[in-house]
Design an enzyme around this catalytic site. Sequence first.
Site: not given
Length: 489
Positions: A100, A175, A199
């Site tokens: 990420k 996210s 997320s």
Amino acid sequence: MTRREVLAGMAAAPLLEAQAADPICFLSAVEMAKLIRSKKLSAREVLAAHLKQIERVNPKVNAIVTLVPEMAAKMAAHADEMTARGEKLGSLHGLPVAHKDLMETRGIRTTFGSLLYKDYLPAEDDLVVGRMGRAGAITIGKTNTPEFGAGSQTFNKVFGATHNPYDLTKTCGGSSGGAAVALACGLSPVASGSDTGGSLRNPAAFCNVVGFRPSVGRVPNPKAVFAWSTLSTSGCLGRSVADLALALSTIAGPDGHAPLSIDEPGELFARPLGRDLKGVRVAWFKDLGGAPIDPRVRTVIDGHRKTFEAMGCVVEQAEPDFSPAEISFRVLRAWNSASAYGARLHDHPEAFKDTLRGEIEEGLKLTGNDLARAETAHVEVWRRFQTFLDRYEYFVLPTTQLPAFDIDTPWPKEIAGVKFTNYIDWMKSCWYISATGNPAASVPAGFTPQGLPVGLQIVGRNKADFSVLQIAHAFEQATGFGKKRPAIA
């Protein structure tokens, strides 16, 4: 079994949507690692297959935003040399992993989804990146995330939006949106992520993969500015519970520089996931205190009460009072945002999206009394939930309150006629659980009539992370929805 036999078997498997992909890309991470260790696949073959899949599919979904093929090729060659020499190999040896873009990667651009960091090259790896690397994983690049990870819709001014692979006109959530899409599309067998308000769970639900928010401290963050905060945690996603558990076994474990670190080894998650669930008490959600839920989601989730009963569970409809979370999570999130980004907002007001700017400004106005009230509410919701779970071992509820929405919508303004004024209002089913700090998994549960994935969320007792993965695995085996791949892959 030779490589030819492995691939022939995969070609015969019911993956009709993925026939254009190299079958390697949809091997489970567990099987892929096993084949590499037994020399039936090489790390270079695995990398080549994934790079080809990235080249073919990623331009359509925008999941991996920074790719480092040359660096990965050197790592793969080294991995094969280690295998040939008979060296001790880590559990992720030879697996390509995308991280990420909130996680710092040494020498690889890390933007945090912000123009302020579009050219930032970290000098050190984040703990998750380092631990996966020491377990033999090969970093292939970075996955997209919203600006500073704020919000469950993955778009930013650096890379644009990431598309849902089941419907390119829809969001993938966030996210950890790029990570979930990378998994769903066969671009990576496992992926790292993080979770504050959902997320890891929200994008997993939208993309038909497995996401797991571990207990705070399970995956420690020795560099966290708010080292005592329980809102955020790192973790990972997988195409199956077993794959996720494999990855978690490498990133979990104590760190003496993180005050909330849990003193248990990550190897605990490498144990077999099977468990007899006969007589296990499960609480089934009611209405989450009036939080609106789209009927399409409710229909799918409520239909699985019989699934848990067939697994041997004793299911009762019950839920605790989550109202203190309305105070604690909102206030503490705003305070954290203000403390983390307030100075940068002052110096670069044009660099922040309006939702994050508003949250920071709200946090800057908070008083000591506001924070004291939030901390008191935080303790209250925690104690209520732990007392509730004295009677039940698990709490089941929807991961998200609606299916994936239009990719051009920054955040939903209403669900089932209930209007929202804040960009996190539609995510209560996730951040109510975040406020408790308990471990929670999102598992594929089916699809809406429009073909959009729906995730079921299972929450366990305090620090009972492995227990959550066990029942999530049992549900996954009983239903099989996670085996469906998007046609685009």
